[in-house]
Design an enzyme around this catalytic site. Sequence first.
Site, PDB file in Angstrom:
ATOM      1  CG  ASP A  12      44.218  41.042  37.248  1.00  0.00           C
ATOM      2  OD1 ASP A  12      44.273  41.653  38.323  1.00  0.00           O
ATOM      3  OD2 ASP A  12      44.948  41.285  36.279  1.00  0.00           O
ATOM      4  N   GLY A  16      40.139  38.606  45.084  1.00  0.00           N
ATOM      5  CA  GLY A  16      39.650  39.604  46.040  1.00  0.00           C
ATOM      6  C   GLY A  16      38.307  39.227  46.633  1.00  0.00           C
ATOM      7  CG  HIS A  40      42.923  41.381  46.291  1.00  0.00           C
ATOM      8  ND1 HIS A  40      43.203  40.512  45.285  1.00  0.00           N
ATOM      9  CD2 HIS A  40      43.380  40.807  47.416  1.00  0.00           C
ATOM     10  CE1 HIS A  40      43.815  39.454  45.800  1.00  0.00           C
ATOM     11  NE2 HIS A  40      43.947  39.621  47.087  1.00  0.00           N
ATOM     12  CB  THR A  41      38.227  44.495  42.485  1.00  0.00           C
ATOM     13  OG1 THR A  41      39.305  44.820  41.611  1.00  0.00           O
ATOM     14  CG2 THR A  41      37.145  45.549  42.382  1.00  0.00           C
ATOM     15  CB  THR A 127      52.799  48.147  38.403  1.00  0.00           C
ATOM     16  OG1 THR A 127      53.621  47.663  39.467  1.00  0.00           O
ATOM     17  CG2 THR A 127      51.938  47.028  37.855  1.00  0.00           C
TER      18      THR A 127
HETATM   19  P1  GDP Z   1      42.381  39.572  41.960  1.00  0.00           P
HETATM   20  O1  GDP Z   1      43.621  40.297  41.622  1.00  0.00           O
HETATM   21  O2  GDP Z   1      42.475  38.112  41.720  1.00  0.00           O
HETATM   22  O3  GDP Z   1      41.858  39.894  43.315  1.00  0.00           O
HETATM   23  O4  GDP Z   1      41.312  40.040  40.890  1.00  0.00           O
HETATM   24  P2  GDP Z   1      40.301  41.222  41.040  1.00  0.00           P
HETATM   25  O5  GDP Z   1      39.341  40.821  42.087  1.00  0.00           O
HETATM   26  O6  GDP Z   1      40.980  42.522  41.167  1.00  0.00           O
HETATM   27  O7  GDP Z   1      39.697  41.231  39.558  1.00  0.00           O
HETATM   28  C1  GDP Z   1      38.615  40.566  39.204  1.00  0.00           C
HETATM   29  C2  GDP Z   1      37.493  41.477  38.762  1.00  0.00           C
HETATM   30  O8  GDP Z   1      36.378  40.643  38.528  1.00  0.00           O
HETATM   31  C3  GDP Z   1      37.002  42.491  39.783  1.00  0.00           C
HETATM   32  O9  GDP Z   1      36.488  43.604  39.108  1.00  0.00           O
HETATM   33  C4  GDP Z   1      35.867  41.737  40.512  1.00  0.00           C
HETATM   34  O10 GDP Z   1      34.883  42.585  41.073  1.00  0.00           O
HETATM   35  C5  GDP Z   1      35.305  40.948  39.406  1.00  0.00           C
HETATM   36  N1  GDP Z   1      34.760  39.640  39.770  1.00  0.00           N
HETATM   37  C6  GDP Z   1      35.189  38.740  40.704  1.00  0.00           C
HETATM   38  N2  GDP Z   1      34.456  37.623  40.638  1.00  0.00           N
HETATM   39  C7  GDP Z   1      33.550  37.803  39.651  1.00  0.00           C
HETATM   40  C8  GDP Z   1      32.521  36.994  39.078  1.00  0.00           C
HETATM   41  O11 GDP Z   1      32.301  35.848  39.444  1.00  0.00           O
HETATM   42  N3  GDP Z   1      31.796  37.555  38.044  1.00  0.00           N
HETATM   43  C9  GDP Z   1      32.027  38.802  37.571  1.00  0.00           C
HETATM   44  N4  GDP Z   1      31.287  39.251  36.572  1.00  0.00           N
HETATM   45  N5  GDP Z   1      32.994  39.577  38.068  1.00  0.00           N
HETATM   46  C10 GDP Z   1      33.741  39.092  39.093  1.00  0.00           C
END
Ligand code: GDP
Length: 424
Positions: A12, A16, A40-41, A127
């Site tokens: 997290d 993503g 991944h988001t 999970t």
């Molecule tokens: P992953 O498992 O590493 O891909 O993590 P995710 O992408 O699922 O989780 C990270 C969360 O932080 C998601 O909701 C993203 O949209 C959000 N996110 C990613 N980069 C940033 C950032 O620089 N700032 C903010 N505020 N949110 C971010």
Amino acid sequence: MVTAIVGANWGDEGKGKLTDMLGEESDIIVRFQGGSNAGHTIVNDYGKFALHILPSGVFYGHTTNIIGNGVALNIPDIVEELQGLVDRGVPKPRLLVSDRAQIVMPYHKLFDQYEEERLAGKSFGSTKSGIAPFYSDKYAKVGIQVSELFDEDALREKVEGICAQKNVLLKHLYHKPELDVSELMETLADYREKIRPYVCDVSAYLFQAVKEGKNILLEGQLGSLKDPDHGIYPMVTSSSTLAGYGAVGAGIPPYEIKRIVTVVKAYSSAVGAGEFVSEIFGEEADELRRRGGDGGEFGATTGRPRRMGWFDAVASRYGCRIQGATEAALTVLDVLGYLDELPVCVGYEIDGKVTRDFPTTTELKRAKPVYEILPGWKSDICGITEYSKLPENCRRYIEFIEKELEVPIKMVSNGPKRHEIIYR
Ligand code: GDP
């Protein structure tokens, strides 16, 4: 050139978004480990998506997306995720699935669930997507490879053997319904037809692509601390989360991985149980959780609230080292703009001694955080694109972390959207 994008922490980290960005410059994007147990988001022009099994390149018309042999292949999840994209207006992506990938079976999920029930309070915080039983079967050599779907007689014989063994456990250990050979054969026939259009000799395909100088991106899931060998065993995942495993789980020569982008989050968060030295609690944690990520720190796959903590330099430096990071990307920095002061965990005190080296889990259990306090910048930095325009205290925080990591921070992410990034 082959690039890997991987996490330095507990997952997290915001991989993503960065994978999506690096994906734009890539010809091929490969998932090489894990399964549909993490997410991944990605926020892009089509909307906000949580991808669990598909590679993050699926939003681009020019990329080939690959599920490598190292992945726990959940066929219904793939079909559902593909359909979910198409339903929301994304053109159907080009997808290849390794003929050597192994298949997550419905009983893997059941065993996960039954084992969690049996362990009750002592569970691993799985999970419950069948990942641990899947990889156990793979290494016990009773897994089912995609290629085996195409030899029905041999497959039936294998399935009979699997049922004989599993039914003993189901009956006597878990007291649950037993598996049925014909039912499993029907499921597998259905899987065969669903996956048929995508099956490919992936390592041969990638070998050729490397020769042609294609840009290949290896997309990691979770982070260093969840690696079964180098992480916080046993509270880890069941396949390696390291860039080095990219060579195995995709089937490419290890020396071709030239760039290892390691994603480091500006604070800490973790889902599930396990050692977490810089964890914070109460109102302090609630506030960071509420403000964190993009709309709060809750698991992309499970929706579980994430555990929160301050930046852990000991864990992150180790996380970068074990990945072989050639560069770091610092993410979700914008979230910290509300704080007057930012504690950074710079050492672990274990039995009265302070160390900067990340220990084994046995010692980790006794570690207490040693903090250094940095001043906050008390402003919204979201969307700033030039490094020099960041508030001084914010730059100080980044440079402090960079010194601790001993890896250059080449990208700073200051918002969930694609353009919210600073290149250094
Ligand atoms: P992953 O498992 O590493 O891909 O993590 P995710 O992408 O699922 O989780 C990270 C969360 O932080 C998601 O909701 C993203 O949209 C959000 N996110 C990613 N980069 C940033 C950032 O620089 N700032 C903010 N505020 N949110 C971010």
